[in-house]
Design a protein around this motif. Structure first.
Motif, mmCIF file in Angstrom:
data_model
loop_
_atom_site.group_PDB
_atom_site.id
_atom_site.type_symbol
_atom_site.label_atom_id
_atom_site.label_comp_id
_atom_site.label_asym_id
_atom_site.label_seq_id
_atom_site.Cartn_x
_atom_site.Cartn_y
_atom_site.Cartn_z
ATOM 1 N N VAL A 1 1.051 -1.345 0.250
ATOM 2 C CA VAL A 1 0.368 -0.455 0.001
ATOM 3 C C VAL A 1 1.185 0.985 0.023
ATOM 4 O O VAL A 1 0.891 2.100 -0.328
ATOM 5 C CB VAL A 1 -0.323 -0.127 1.064
ATOM 6 N N LEU A 2 2.229 1.540 0.693
ATOM 7 C CA LEU A 2 2.832 2.172 0.500
ATOM 8 C C LEU A 2 3.738 2.657 -0.380
ATOM 9 O O LEU A 2 3.845 3.361 -0.654
ATOM 10 C CB LEU A 2 4.072 2.310 2.405
ATOM 11 N N LEU A 3 4.089 1.600 -0.885
ATOM 12 C CA LEU A 3 5.228 1.476 -1.856
ATOM 13 C C LEU A 3 3.780 2.288 -3.664
ATOM 14 O O LEU A 3 4.700 3.134 -3.864
ATOM 15 C CB LEU A 3 5.519 -0.176 -2.734
ATOM 16 N N GLY B 1 -2.882 -2.710 -2.613
ATOM 17 C CA GLY B 1 -2.379 -3.983 -1.828
ATOM 18 C C GLY B 1 -4.257 -4.568 -1.407
ATOM 19 O O GLY B 1 -3.955 -5.722 -0.410
ATOM 20 N N ALA B 2 -4.947 -3.601 -2.209
ATOM 21 C CA ALA B 2 -6.322 -4.937 -1.761
ATOM 22 C C ALA B 2 -6.052 -5.941 -2.685
ATOM 23 O O ALA B 2 -6.337 -7.640 -2.888
ATOM 24 C CB ALA B 2 -7.459 -3.658 -2.620
ATOM 25 N N LEU B 3 -5.963 -5.778 -4.061
ATOM 26 C CA LEU B 3 -5.311 -7.256 -5.060
ATOM 27 C C LEU B 3 -4.341 -8.041 -4.335
ATOM 28 O O LEU B 3 -4.487 -9.619 -4.629
ATOM 29 C CB LEU B 3 -4.159 -6.320 -6.230
ATOM 30 N N ALA B 4 -3.124 -7.374 -3.129
ATOM 31 C CA ALA B 4 -2.499 -8.578 -2.625
ATOM 32 C C ALA B 4 -3.117 -9.197 -1.647
ATOM 33 O O ALA B 4 -3.143 -10.780 -0.999
ATOM 34 C CB ALA B 4 -1.162 -7.766 -1.985
ATOM 35 N N ALA B 5 -3.908 -8.411 -1.094
ATOM 36 C CA ALA B 5 -5.087 -9.525 0.283
ATOM 37 C C ALA B 5 -5.938 -10.194 -0.009
ATOM 38 O O ALA B 5 -5.829 -11.682 0.224
ATOM 39 C CB ALA B 5 -5.890 -7.885 0.992
#
Length: 641
Positions: free
Chosen positions: A111-113, A128-132
């Protein structure tokens, strides 16, 4: 201009005013990520590699040091498993807890990246949502191996490095360099191949600092690299005290050489289907996404370049940064595989570059001007990856031995249990709760010679292809020790019990004035080790050392005679019970009778006739055929007279 001051992709004033949603939405994404990773974390049994990780985390400091020096990975992940297991026990969830926790930290880092690279908080949230929900990330978050930890560290170090590079106000601050140095050191001691991610980051950082004449940062980065190399070098010195090389063919020879068709296949397979197979055939959708991603990024880059503004330059550089860290580590791994040994296994290594792929996907989505098309793209990506995660939950991909452990305890334990392949011995020992030692042929023979019968279990994995003729010969020898029966089929293994009968001699008896002919099946017990199976009227030696054994009541024999030929230029040394009989050279592939005189007093009741052939060579090495067996001599018969 600092990171916070740059323009953002498609960000209008209303969207800027909504940036207060960033923190609560980030927390929500982390809660979803943690829930997905913790729900069902124990649904599958610990499999072989996870048992190895667990074993590497057990014992005192001295044992941890020795075990991890002998392992294929550095010790830091095992130390994390040690801590969690001491706190929460040795359940599957506790053993896998380190990976799950690090995966959630990786989502936060992503998310930060994403936000840092693009300047758009929405892109960070989408990445971040895709990674989650990503099936590849979720799978390794529920596996007790160091890959999830290495991926999280790689993502965090990329974000810190980007902040260091782009924040001009931090030139005199050591905050970002120190943070990067800490992450890089932890990465080095988590996964050896993680150094390839650091190398790719180093290429970007050094070019960036040199181009902007930030020589202080350039020197600082070089110093960090030298510290990491020195620290890892000190650990490797410790490793080499236990083994001579970092690469061990016995552990890693299964990794194939990378090819053009499988190098980047993870972009359309692993990143969408993970280790599940329910949608593994839906490659059309994945290829379509990859094609549209490429087109969108090219269009965005051209548009950003034409605007020639500071924000557009930021977009351009951010895309190049992510694209290089998606491709660069893979190229380094492929080069190392071709120049050194095959070390690149795409399904595992690709996890290290997945975060940058997700950042590029998020940037592509928010480059689409139409809000409807943008939302459609987001829903397709989230839906497709979620299906892959559900598929991974439904399908069983890990094999334990709980059923075998119950089978073991429900019957009287055997005196000896042997597993084919031997790696199942590690799994069985863990689930049974005691070490099941491997027994060599001579050890079993000596036990039987003492007059004690043994109950032996042969546990052969279904459809197992024996790795060598020696292993297969050992299985056949065991079956010939006495009556045997099949006990059942448990955990994909066929279990056969042999009632091994005691015998007076370990070695087969050689009747007086008898010639042992290879094509006779009764000759098999005499060829103790270092021989290939009979090929009709002869059999080849295997490798550089071969042994024939025999027992005899007549200790007055004077000669050994063999009908044999040599393959290539060979130097053969023959010993009887350790006493040299002869040493000679031969090269003709024509059978001839060789006779050796037996020195007085050399014969025993049981005897070993040993052949040493240092020049054994394969037909493949001589470019005669594809046969890779190391050959030296071929034998048709032998006799002692």
């Amino acid at each position: 201009m600092s990171v916070e001051e740059t323009d953002e992709i498609g960000l209008d004033e209303n969207q800027r005013s909504s940036s207060s949603l960033f923190l609560p939405l980030t927390i929500l994404i982390l809660i979803i990520a943690a829930s997905i990773r913790w729900v069902g974390i124990s649904r599958e049994p610990l499999w072989l590699d996870e048992i190895i990780s667990y074993n590497a985390s057990q014992g005192g400091i001295a044992q941890l040091d020795a075990t991890n020096a002998n392992d294929d990975h550095p010790p830091l992940f095992a130390l994390g498993v040690t801590v969690l297991c001491k706190l929460f026990g040795s359940s599957a969830g506790a053993v896998r807890g380190t990976s799950a926790l690090m995966s959630v930290i990786g989502v936060l880092s992503l998310v930060l990246l994403g936000k840092g690279i693009s300047g758009d908080w929405r892109i960070g949230l989408l990445a971040g949502a895709l990674a989650a929900v990503n099936p590849h990330d979720v799978f390794y978050a529920q596996e007790a191996r160091p890959y999830a930890q290495a991926a999280a560290l790689g993502t965090a170090s990329s974000w810190v490095l980007w902040r260091w590079m782009t924040n001009e106000n931090s030139r005199r601050s050591l905050r970002w360099p120190l943070a990067y140095a800490a992450l890089a050191l932890v990465m080095c001691f988590t996964l050896y191949l993680g150094s390839l991610v650091l190398a790719a980051q180093g290429v970007v950082a050094l070019l960036w600092f040199a181009n902007r004449r930030r020589w202080d940062s350039f020197g600082t980065y070089l110093a960090i690299g030298l510290v990491c190399i020195a620290a890892l070098g000190l650990w490797l010195l410790r490793v080499f005290e236990y083994r001579g090389t970092l690469y061990r063919a016995s552990h890693l020879a299964w990794i194939p050489q990378p090819t053009i068709d499988n190098t980047f296949r993870f972009l359309v397979r692993d990143f969408y289907s993970g280790c599940g197979t329910a949608i593994s055939q839906a490659n059309f959708v994945a290829w379509s996404i990859l094609f549209l991603l490429g087109c969108t990024l090219v269009w965005t880059a051209v548009r950003a370049k034409s605007k020639n503004s500071s924000g557009s330059s930021r977009i351009w550089m951010g895309m190049l940064f992510s694209l290089w860290l998606l491709v660069g580590p893979v190229l380094f791994a492929v080069f190392l595989s071709l120049a050194y040994h095959p070390i690149y296994f795409p399904p595992r290594f690709s996890l290290l570059v997945l975060p940058h792929y997700l950042v590029l996907l998020a940037m592509a989505c928010f480059s689409v001007q139409s809000r409807f098309l943008r939302m459609f793209a987001v829903m397709v990506l989230l839906g497709f990856m979620s299906i892959g995660t559900v598929s991974g939950y439904v399908e069983t991909s890990k094999r334990g031995m709980k059923e075998f452990a119950g089978f073991w305890k429900s019957r009287n334990e055997p005196d000896i249990a042997l597993f084919f392949p031997r790696r199942n011995e590690i799994l069985a020992s863990h689930y049974v709760g005691k070490r099941i030692p491997y027994r060599k042929q001579r050890s079993i023979a000596k036990h039987l010679r003492l007059g004690d019968g043994k109950r032996i279990w042969l546990c052969v994995e279904e459809n197992y292809q024996f790795e060598s003729t020696e292993e297969e010969e050992y299985r056949d020898w065991l079956l010939g020790l006495g009556p045997h029966k099949e006990l059942g089929f448990v955990d994909e293994m066929r279990i056969v019990e042999v009632e091994a009968q005691p015998f007076d001699r370990v070695y087969p008896s050689l009747p007086e004035n008898t010639c042992v002919v290879v094509e006779d099946e009764a000759s098999e017990p005499f060829f103790w080790s270092g021989w290939h199976r009979s090929e009709g009227s002869f059999r080849w030696s295997r490798g550089t050392h071969s042994v024939i054994v025999f027992a005899s009541d007549d200790l007055e024999h004077t000669h050994v005679r063999l009908d044999m030929c040599c393959y290539g230029d060979q130097h053969v040394t023959v010993r009887l019970n350790g006493n040299a009989l002869d040493s000679f050279s031969c090269s003709k592939r024509e059978f001839a009778v060789y006779e050796f005189e037996i020195p007085s007093g050399s014969l025993n009741a049981e005897n070993s006739l040993e052949f040493t052939m240092p020049n054994a060579i394969s037909p493949k090495e001589r470019h005669e055929s594809g046969d890779a067996r190391k050959l030296a001599i071929a034998l048709r018969w032998f006799e002692v007279e």
